[in-house]
Write a protein that holds these residues in place. Sequence first.
Motif, mmCIF file in Angstrom:
data_model
loop_
_atom_site.group_PDB
_atom_site.id
_atom_site.type_symbol
_atom_site.label_atom_id
_atom_site.label_comp_id
_atom_site.label_asym_id
_atom_site.label_seq_id
_atom_site.Cartn_x
_atom_site.Cartn_y
_atom_site.Cartn_z
ATOM 1 N N VAL A 161 11.652 6.062 0.015
ATOM 2 C CA VAL A 161 10.763 5.110 0.640
ATOM 3 C C VAL A 161 11.197 3.978 1.007
ATOM 4 C CG1 VAL A 161 8.333 4.140 0.452
ATOM 5 C CG2 VAL A 161 8.625 6.363 -0.205
ATOM 6 N N GLY A 219 1.523 6.098 -7.053
ATOM 7 C CA GLY A 219 0.064 7.003 -7.266
ATOM 8 C C GLY A 219 0.190 8.607 -7.271
ATOM 9 N N MET A 220 1.079 9.064 -6.369
ATOM 10 C CA MET A 220 1.339 10.338 -6.152
ATOM 11 C C MET A 220 2.300 11.043 -7.169
ATOM 12 S SD MET A 220 1.225 11.075 -1.944
ATOM 13 C CE MET A 220 2.365 9.876 -1.642
ATOM 14 N N GLY A 221 3.017 10.111 -7.955
ATOM 15 C CA GLY A 221 3.905 10.536 -9.048
ATOM 16 C C GLY A 221 5.337 10.568 -8.531
ATOM 17 N N MET A 222 5.764 9.664 -7.779
ATOM 18 C CA MET A 222 7.267 9.555 -7.386
ATOM 19 C C MET A 222 7.717 8.762 -8.691
ATOM 20 S SD MET A 222 7.560 8.486 -3.386
ATOM 21 C CE MET A 222 7.504 9.838 -2.275
ATOM 22 N N GLU A 236 2.202 1.595 -3.551
ATOM 23 C CA GLU A 236 1.135 2.115 -4.376
ATOM 24 C C GLU A 236 0.810 3.574 -4.408
ATOM 25 O OE1 GLU A 236 -2.717 -0.121 -4.017
ATOM 26 O OE2 GLU A 236 -3.528 1.511 -5.485
ATOM 27 N N ALA A 237 0.836 4.019 -3.013
ATOM 28 C CA ALA A 237 0.738 5.310 -2.661
ATOM 29 C C ALA A 237 1.628 6.337 -3.160
ATOM 30 C CB ALA A 237 0.592 5.409 -1.327
ATOM 31 N N GLY A 238 2.970 5.737 -2.993
ATOM 32 C CA GLY A 238 3.965 6.655 -3.495
ATOM 33 C C GLY A 238 3.714 6.542 -5.059
ATOM 34 N N ALA A 259 0.741 -1.208 -0.096
ATOM 35 C CA ALA A 259 0.340 -0.052 0.036
ATOM 36 C C ALA A 259 0.901 1.382 0.154
ATOM 37 C CB ALA A 259 -1.040 0.217 1.172
ATOM 38 N N VAL A 260 2.047 1.156 0.679
ATOM 39 C CA VAL A 260 2.872 2.306 0.913
ATOM 40 C C VAL A 260 3.566 2.604 -0.574
ATOM 41 C CG1 VAL A 260 5.148 3.222 1.755
ATOM 42 C CG2 VAL A 260 3.626 2.008 3.189
#
Lengths: 211, 262
Positions: free
Chosen positions: A129, A117-120, A113-115, A110-111
Amino acid sequence: MIEFLEKYGLEIVQHTGEHLVLVGISTGLAILAGVPLGVLITRKSYLSPWILGFANVVQTIPSLALFGLLIPLPLVGGIGGNTAIAALILYALLPIVRNTYVGIINVDPAVREAGRGMGMTDWQLLVQVELPLASSVILGGIRVATVIAVGVATIAAAIGAGGLGSFIFRGVAVVDYQLILAGAVPAALMAIAADAALAWLERSLQVGSRR
Amino acid sequence: MDAANGTIQFQNVTYRQSNRDLISRLNVMVQPGETLVLLGRSGCGKTTTLKLANGSLLPTQGTVKIADRSTTQWNLIQLRRQIGYAIQEVGLFPHFTVAKNVGVVPSLLNWPPGQVQARVYELLEKVGLAPSQFAHRYPHQLSGGQKQRVGVARALAADPPILLMDEPFGALDPITRLELQQEFLQLQQQLRKTIVFVTHDVQEALLLATRIGFIEAGRLIGLSSPQAFLNSPAPEAQDFLQGFKMAADLQTSLQQQENQSD
């Protein structure tokens, strides 16, 4: 005892120094090679059985045999320090590569995916991360590698690389226990000290990333 | 490149994985400022639809257009920095403080640090977390509801025109969920983002949606206002609502019993 130290004290210091240099250089280079390799196989998963397999196989070769096998090779081969360092790097590789791989793979999806998804970018995700979250696991691998290197480096004396093994081989040859201990005790203390120091570092990294 | 007009357009989109259509021939235009709620069972393709919208997945057939540009033509890194993204598992970075978590996208966009901090504090305020109290905490020091608030603040951080939300309130207890839903409505009234919100909870859909898109087995079966959805003739939607009505009836009868015993 005092007589012994008077006679060998300087030599103990000298061999301990050599030993530290062997371990320091080889573990350092193993980290420089092992962490990127570990990262690489998280990105190109088809490479992981090959690289982990190779590191695994190297671990199973008896250390004396590995030193012997490397001597005839160009560049790394020959009698002395270079060969010893090459062999120690190969030994130290497995725990470092494996722990880097495992540490990154086990980052919460999830971490990740979040990264993403935020455009990293992949590099930002890795540096900001994944590596920080895997750091205590990676350090655990470095710790194992260092302790292995301290032990295996005693064998390096057999191919003329010096270090605390010099005492041990000499002591075995002339059946002198004091001489054997003069090599074995400092080597053991070095391993314990390195283990404790890296364990402390590992714990202090964990606190920052606890969930 | 900028997604400022905030439209999302699915044109005849099919997404196939191992010979199975996870999404088939999806056509929908999400208008600026509306909240489109995608409703359906687990595994019906709702999350796949979101991933198609931010380019995590590219369509097998058809086109997904963000601000009239296909996701195959966007620089996906730049696109995602203009799309707020909140998921059920929240996915906060455990080694970052709350403030640093919320400031991720502004930092990626190289905002000056002072501006990032001002924005972070403004947003924490907005989602009901006092900055002085929460900014320096780590995620493991927060409750589930607080984490999710941070997740929403993080999604809003760079003021993106578009928000994608994947069951963001799904893991919360009913009371906290209701609280966050109410706050979400108030926020949306101020902010007017283009939102695609995924849920399997009918009540949530009816409460939050401008339009409800009902998805079953990868197909968009109905697309209508919440009121029209309740009266939808589609048998799948009726099945879905049936379960919901049973639960609601049960609730009413329980209340009646209570009233009688008073």
